[in-house]
Write an enzyme that holds these catalytic residues in place. Structure first.
Site, PDB file in Angstrom:
ATOM      1  N   ARG A 195       0.874  -1.184   0.000  1.00 24.64           N
ATOM      2  CA  ARG A 195       0.000   0.000   0.000  1.00 24.64           C
ATOM      3  C   ARG A 195       0.895   1.213   0.000  1.00 24.64           C
ATOM      4  NH1 ARG A 195      -3.707   3.263  -1.228  1.00 24.64           N
ATOM      5  NH2 ARG A 195      -5.412   3.774   0.213  1.00 24.64           N
ATOM      6  N   GLY A 196       0.932   1.937  -1.144  1.00 26.30           N
ATOM      7  CA  GLY A 196       1.895   3.010  -1.319  1.00 26.30           C
ATOM      8  C   GLY A 196       1.831   4.073  -0.260  1.00 26.30           C
ATOM      9  N   GLU A 197       0.634   4.481   0.120  1.00 25.76           N
ATOM     10  CA  GLU A 197       0.497   5.563   1.084  1.00 25.76           C
ATOM     11  C   GLU A 197       1.050   5.169   2.454  1.00 25.76           C
ATOM     12  OE1 GLU A 197      -3.544   6.715   1.214  1.00 25.76           O
ATOM     13  OE2 GLU A 197      -3.645   7.338  -0.893  1.00 25.76           O
ATOM     14  N   ASP A 198       1.049   3.875   2.768  1.00 24.95           N
ATOM     15  CA  ASP A 198       1.529   3.411   4.079  1.00 24.95           C
ATOM     16  C   ASP A 198       3.057   3.307   4.150  1.00 24.95           C
ATOM     17  OD1 ASP A 198      -1.047   3.243   4.930  1.00 24.95           O
ATOM     18  OD2 ASP A 198      -1.159   1.062   4.944  1.00 24.95           O
ATOM     19  N   THR A 199       3.667   2.684   3.125  1.00 25.76           N
ATOM     20  CA  THR A 199       5.066   2.265   3.300  1.00 25.76           C
ATOM     21  C   THR A 199       5.986   2.596   2.139  1.00 25.76           C
ATOM     22  OG1 THR A 199       4.605   0.091   2.334  1.00 25.76           O
ATOM     23  CG2 THR A 199       4.328   0.296   4.715  1.00 25.76           C
ATOM     24  N   ARG A 200       5.490   3.257   1.096  1.00 25.10           N
ATOM     25  CA  ARG A 200       6.341   3.463  -0.080  1.00 25.10           C
ATOM     26  C   ARG A 200       7.654   4.160   0.269  1.00 25.10           C
ATOM     27  NH1 ARG A 200       5.273   3.820  -5.444  1.00 25.10           N
ATOM     28  NH2 ARG A 200       3.029   3.996  -5.131  1.00 25.10           N
TER      29      ARG A 200
ATOM     30  N   GLY B 256       2.102   5.739 -19.600  1.00 25.20           N
ATOM     31  CA  GLY B 256       1.224   5.347 -20.681  1.00 25.20           C
ATOM     32  C   GLY B 256       0.832   3.892 -20.667  1.00 25.20           C
TER      33      GLY B 256
ATOM     34  N   GLU C 221      -4.424  -7.305  -6.598  1.00 20.78           N
ATOM     35  CA  GLU C 221      -3.063  -7.850  -6.720  1.00 20.78           C
ATOM     36  C   GLU C 221      -2.920  -9.148  -5.931  1.00 20.78           C
ATOM     37  OE1 GLU C 221      -0.150  -3.951  -7.341  1.00 20.78           O
ATOM     38  OE2 GLU C 221      -0.110  -5.088  -5.474  1.00 20.78           O
TER      39      GLU C 221
END
Length: 1196
Positions: free
Chosen positions: A32-37, A63, A97
């Site tokens: 989850r990008g917002e959590d741990t990116r 693209g 995913e």
């Protein structure tokens, strides 16, 4: 990661191969990008991407359709890491995913590793906490698509149940990430082993061995040295190891060809390169060995491969770096020189061996044909090329690639012929690097081994080939002791595995070719200007036309099939530095010196000349530096006039010089060790100086038929072997030596009497001077009798081998033979009058009494059986382990049936025995019956033992050199102590062996004989093993036993498989019960025991027994009457348990030990009849113990 491929395998159409072809990434990270990116995920990605190809969504090109691209990335990965964070379930993207990842797990066997980052696994598994809140929102958004919701929930539950990692178990995030990375790498390596190059034949077996030496899991710093000759595959295997292991270490470095790097750029450059690579710094960084960088290396695991470390200095240089490495680091070093290992405190050594034939074929054919096998018509040519390479991988690859360009058979044949004269340049250059590292004296030793003979022409007891060559090289000032070790450490020479004495020096064929090529280049067109000559045509030309020069140091001339050679008197005059001259010729060739011989080099160290044509050496001859002088079958009458200084001479061998009439004064030969004058038929006497040689160890005078007296008043300090066999005129003999080990007098027929011989040779009635004698050969000495042999045996306490073949007047051996406690072999073949054998020493391993027709074989058999049982019950004794591998004790004498003690026997040449227990098995006593008239000259009998259908081992118990004039019995024993039995025990399963025995008589050239007319087997068990019943032989036997316990036991049967009555004869017990004749009674000892259930646990059987007597051991009854026993009771053999054993099993009252006395019968088969009974042995034994007391009291 690439899939493993095998040589010659075509691309597979299986689904696994199709999946492999789609792989683009090693690891896919779902998060989850917002959590741990920007935090945990970025750190994990950085750590993983250093080791393997890792995908996260930041790599997508603009693209691209996100969902489609992600699906392809997931499908193209070997493993997926799912980072479950607090808001992971709030993302429909992440949940989709996850569903796709689990589909790949099921369909493509993808590895899935869950990571729980600041979240409890139970919240993910049960969708509670923040995951419950997320699904409440999803249910509102997807109220019409409950199937998708359920798929997401199922996916979360399935993923949370997998083995994974929880951040809450760790206090520090770097350690958490480190463990995750290691776990991923291990799983990827197990899934897809490192790609095996098609040329890496047999790599897996080598890798398994090296993996065990490296012990990757241990925390110490380990160094593995790969050692072997050039081209043997060290670098190739090191690269393979590096590829397989590098992902498991934080820091890695591979430096190839340190020898060349150090030569070109210096040692400091190599060390800087090593540090820079490990620390990921630029190669030209000004200073890399800072305290900070050293401390960093000390806390991380490193993998270093250093290829071709050639010198001690190079090893010291890299050892500085090794001392800085952290726990768990591994260093792999390839080298041709084992001496570099001395620079490391501790290292493991892997010695490379040549490829076997199958591996050689595979590697050569892949390079020559790109196939596993040769093309049609090229098999024999390929075989010839492989034979040339001698298992060297570099040569196999180079020649294979070279032959790939040759399309016709004629071109192949031409190339193979060329190789015989001109070695392949690429192979030569690689091998020559080791030669270039040697100093001049070491190079001389190497070239001697490569170009001239390395083995002694004659085998001597006290001088081995290696020892002799070192003596010769030392005489040449080559400092051979240290130089020899250098060659050994550089893998330029070796010893065969079976050469336990490290005697025969060996050199790989390619190194031999390389050495010869080096010498040829000294003068490509003029052989007379080369240091060493070995080609017989070139030598013939050099000698015939006097082309030799001062450059020539060694000539090895094996003149076969070249015709007669006519030499001039000055043929050797120009070769002033000749130190090695070795000439051997066949019977069809002669070397002529019609003009005599003016001169031979005074620098000769080795002179060997068969059929030397002159009657003496030239007057100019000087042998000051000679180490060996051998002139077999020569025309010599004498060697030289006067006394020569012979400081280095070790060997003087003039065998078969039929015209030799005198031996020169050898008083100036202080190092003389061997004098061999076999069959010098004209020699009448020896010069007395021979016996004064302080180091003389061997004197061979066999066949010297004109020597009448050999009397020496000087005590010989060192003489170990004296051979006077076939010296038919010898009438006087007086030679003494405390070092004497072997004396041969066979065929010395004209010694006046045996008593006189003893008086002369052994010092009178009390023999002395032969206390060290180990071998005595008296074959055909017709004067030997019991009394004379008594004196001989009294004076030879160290005797190991006694040969009395064809001593026709010998009727019995003297009783003192049992005192010869080291005697191993006793040869009595053809002693036609021999009737009786006394007690024999337990050390005896071989007794050959073949064609001794009057021998009392019944008593002999019993004595021998006890001998063999003693050996098998004493596996730690040297006498058992000193027997040659696959050889067993052997005893042979006249007889036509298997002895009655063999429960398992047959009239065929093979036998299958019932299942027998594994545990406690010591070995087997075997018996073979041979029919008369069988000719077993130079033959052997093979005993092959099978478990089920697999072969356990092949043993050769029998060896002799005579024809059998009647049927013969041969007994042997086989111990179950070698690795084959350990393997059979582990592989067969269960508690029992199912064995069969096959006996075959083989002669040379594979011929077989079917003259075996019977065989038998007795399994023998350890005395301390209580799982089987055994019976005892206990008698006034002929075999002396030095042990306190003279009771020898062997298997009767397993407890639940009855063996019927055998005998136990004990003199004191017979006297105790009043037996009138010790031979008339047999006894069964039944002990009182607390645990009668062990005896009662038997199956019923059918047998009958005659009457028996019962009498108490504790209170013998002199006046009790005989009583009739049970009509139907078992005569099963029971373990005899003495008083101490009673105490061990807790017998409460010794009164209740009973004896069953079975009268002797003429027909022992009656006692063994087991056909008419249906009672339980357990019930019988219990009944006997209960009834015995009652009967005893009634009699009283």
């Amino acid at each position: 990661m690439a899939m493993q491929q095998h040589i010659g395998s075509s691309s597979s159409s299986s689904s696994s191969s199709m999946v492999a072809s789609l792989k683009k990434y090693d690891v896919f990270i779902s998060f989850r990008g917002e959590d741990t990116r920007k935090t945990f995920t970025s750190h994990l990605y950085e750590a993983l991407n250093k080791k393997v190809l890792t995908f996260i969504d930041i790599e997508l090109e603009k693209g691209d359709e996100i969902s489609s691209a992600l699906h392809k990335a997931i499908e193209g990965s070997d493993a997926s890491i799912v980072i479950f964070s607090k808001d992971y379930a709030s993302s429909k993207w992440c949940l989709n995913e996850l569903v796709k990842i689990l589909e790949c797990k099921r369909d493509r066997r993808q590895i899935v590793i869950p990571v729980f980052y600041d979240i409890e696994p139970s919240d993910v598994r049960n969708q509670t906490g923040s995951y419950q809140q997320a699904f409440e929102k999803h249910e509102r958004d997807l109220r019409h698509n409950k199937d998708k919701l359920q798929k997401w929930k199922d996916a979360l539950t399935e993923a949370a149940n997998l083995s994974g990692w929880n951040s809450q178990d760790y206090g520090m995030e770097p350690i958490f990430i480190k463990d995750i990375v290691e776990d991923v790498l291990k799983k990827l390596n197990r899934r897809h082993p490192f790609e095996v190059n098609k040329e890496l034949v047999g790599i897996e077996k080598k890798y398994e061995k090296m993996e065990s030496l490296l012990e990757i899991g241990s925390n110490d710093v380990r160094i593995l040295v790969l050692w072997g000759m050039g081209g043997i595959g060290k670098t190739t295997l090191a690269k393979h190891l590096y590829g397989r292991l590098c992902s498991q270490f934080e820091r890695t470095c591979f430096i190839e060809d340190i020898r060349e790097e150090s030569t070109k750029h210096g040692l400091k450059f190599v060390r800087n390169k090593l540090f820079s690579t490990l620390l990921e710094l630029p190669l030209n960084a000004p200073y890399v060995e800072t305290p900070i960088s050293m401390n960093k290396l000390a806390h991380e695991r490193s993998l270093i491969v250093l290829d071709d470390v050639a010198t001690i200095e190079q090893a010291e240089n890299v050892n500085i770096v090794i001392n800085c490495l952290g726990e768990g680091s591994r260093v792999i070093i390839t080298t041709r020189d084992m001496q570099i290992c001395s620079q490391f405190d501790r290292c493991e050594i892997y010695e490379f061996e040549e490829m076997n034939v199958d591996e050689s074929f595979q590697l050569f054919c892949w390079n020559a044909f790109r196939e596993k096998c040769p093309k049609d018509g090229f098999y024999n040519l390929s075989k010839e090329a492989i034979l040339y390479c001698r298992g060297n991988p570099l040569a196999l690859k180079v020649l294979g690639a070279n032959f790939r360009t040759k399309k016709s058979k004629e071109a192949w044949k031409s190339e193979l012929e060329k190789l015989k004269k001109i070695p392949n340049r690429r192979i030569h250059d690689v091998l020559k690097l080791s030669f270039d590292d040697l100093d001049p004296t070491q190079q001389n030793i190497f070239l001697d081994i490569a170009c001239i003979s390395t083995a002694l022409p004659q085998s001597y007891h006290s001088i081995k080939a290696k020892y002799y060559r070192i003596a010769v090289w030392n005489a040449c000032d080559f400092f051979a002791d240290s130089g020899f070790e250098v060659l050994l450490h550089k893998a330029l020479i070796y010893f065969d595995d079976f050469d336990v004495d490290k005697n025969e020096i060996k050199m790989h064929g390619l190194l031999v070719e390389m050495g010869k090529e080096i010498v040829k280049k000294e003068s490509s067109q003029e052989p007379g200007r080369r240091s060493r000559l070995w080609d017989q045509k070139e030598i013939y030309d050099v000698l015939k036309y006097n082309k030799g020069t001062e450059v020539v140091e060694a000539i090895e001339f094996r003149a076969y099939d070249i015709g007669d050679l006519y030499l001039r008197s000055y043929s050797f005059k120009n070769m002033s530095n000749l130190r090695h001259l070795h000439i051997t010729i066949d019977l069809d060739t002669e070397v002529h010196l019609f003009q005599g011989l003016e001169w031979l080099s005074d620098k000769l160290r080795h002179l060997y000349w068969d059929f030397f044509p002159l009657e003496s050496f030239p007057s100019t001859f000087c042998g000051e530096w000679l180490v060996q002088l051998t002139m077999k079958s020569s025309n010599l009458k004498k060697l030289w006039e006067g006394i020569q200084r012979l400081d280095s001479l070790m060997i003087l061998d003039l065998d078969k010089s039929k015209h030799l009439v005198e031996i020169p004064d050898l008083s100036r030969a202080p190092n003389l060790q061997v004098v061999s004058l076999r069959y010098c038929e004209s020699l009448c006497q020896l010069h007395p100086s021979i016996f004064s040689a302080p180091k003389l160890r061997e004197l061979y005078l066999s066949g010297c038929t004109k020597i009448e007296s050999l009397k020496n008043d000087i005590y010989t300090e060192s003489l170990q072997i004296l051979d006077l066999s076939e010296s038919s005129s010898l009438a006087e003999f007086l030679v003494t030596s405390d070092e004497m080990m072997e004396l041969s007098l066979w065929g010395a027929e004209y010694l006046v009497t045996a008593e006189e011989m003893l008086e002369l040779s052994l010092g009178g009635t009390v023999v002395h001077g032969f206390s060290s004698l180990t071998k005595l050969h008296l074959t055909g000495c017709s004067q030997i009798n019991t009394s004379s042999l008594w004196l001989i045996l009294d004076g030879t306490p160290s005797l190991r081998r006694l040969n009395l073949r064809k001593c026709h007047n010998l009727e019995t051996l003297p009783g003192n033979i049992h005192n010869n406690s080291m005697l191993e072999t006793l040869d009595l073949v053809g002693c036609r009058k021999l009737k009786y054998l006394p007690k024999l020493p337990v050390s005896l391993q071989c007794l050959l009494a073949i064609n001794c027709f009057h021998l009392d074989t019944i008593s002999t058999q019993r004595s021998i059986l006890e001998n063999m049982l003693h050996k098998l019950h004493s596996p730690d004794e040297n006498m058992l382990h000193n027997m040659p591998q696959r050889k067993v004790a052997l005893f042979s004498f006249p007889g036509d049936r298997v002895p009655s003690e063999f429960y398992f026997h047959t009239t065929k040449d093979s036998i299958v025995i019932p299942p027998i227990p594994k545990y406690g098995l010591c070995g087997f006593v075997i018996c073979i019956i041979f029919s008369g008239g069988m000719n077993v000259d130079l033959g052997e009998v093979i005993c092959t033992i099978y478990q089920h259908t697999g072969e356990i081992g092949e043993y050769t118990p029998l060896y002799w050199l005579d024809a059998l004039h009647s049927d013969h019995v041969s007994l042997g024993c086989i111990g179950c102590y070698d690795s084959n039995w350990v393997k059979a025990e582990s592989e067969s399963g269960g508690d029992h062996y199912n064995l069969s025995f096959q006996f075959s008589c083989c002669q040379y050239f594979g011929m077989k004989s079917n003259r075996i007319i019977g065989c038998g087997v007795i399994p023998v068990y350890n005395l301390n093993y209580s799982g089987v019943e055994i019976f005892e032989i206990q008698s006034n036997s002929q075999l002396s036993d030095e042990s306190d316990d003279n009771e020898l036991q062997f298997l009767a049967k397993d407890v639940d498989c009855h063996q019927h009555s055998k005998f136990d004869i004990n003199e004191s017990q017979h006297q105790e019960i009043g037996a009138e004749n010790e031979d008339d009674q047999q006894q069964l000892i039944i002990p009182q025991t607390k645990n009668m259930e062990e005896l009662n646990d038997t199956s019923s059987c059918s047998c009958s027994i005659g009457s028996f007597e019962i009498q108490s051991t504790a209170q013998p009854s002199d006046d009790s009457d005989d009583i009739e026993g049970f009509d139907d009771c078992h005569r099963h053999s029971i373990v005899h348990i003495n008083e101490s054993q009673h105490q061990e099993i807790g017998a409460e009252n010794e009164e209740y030990q009973q004896q069953l006395i079975i009268p002797q019968t003429e027909n022992m088969e009656e006692l063994n009849d087991t056909s008419s009974c249906s009672c339980s042995i357990g019930l019988l034994l219990k009944h006997i113990l209960e009834e015995s007391k009652r009967v005893f009291l009634k009699q009283r």
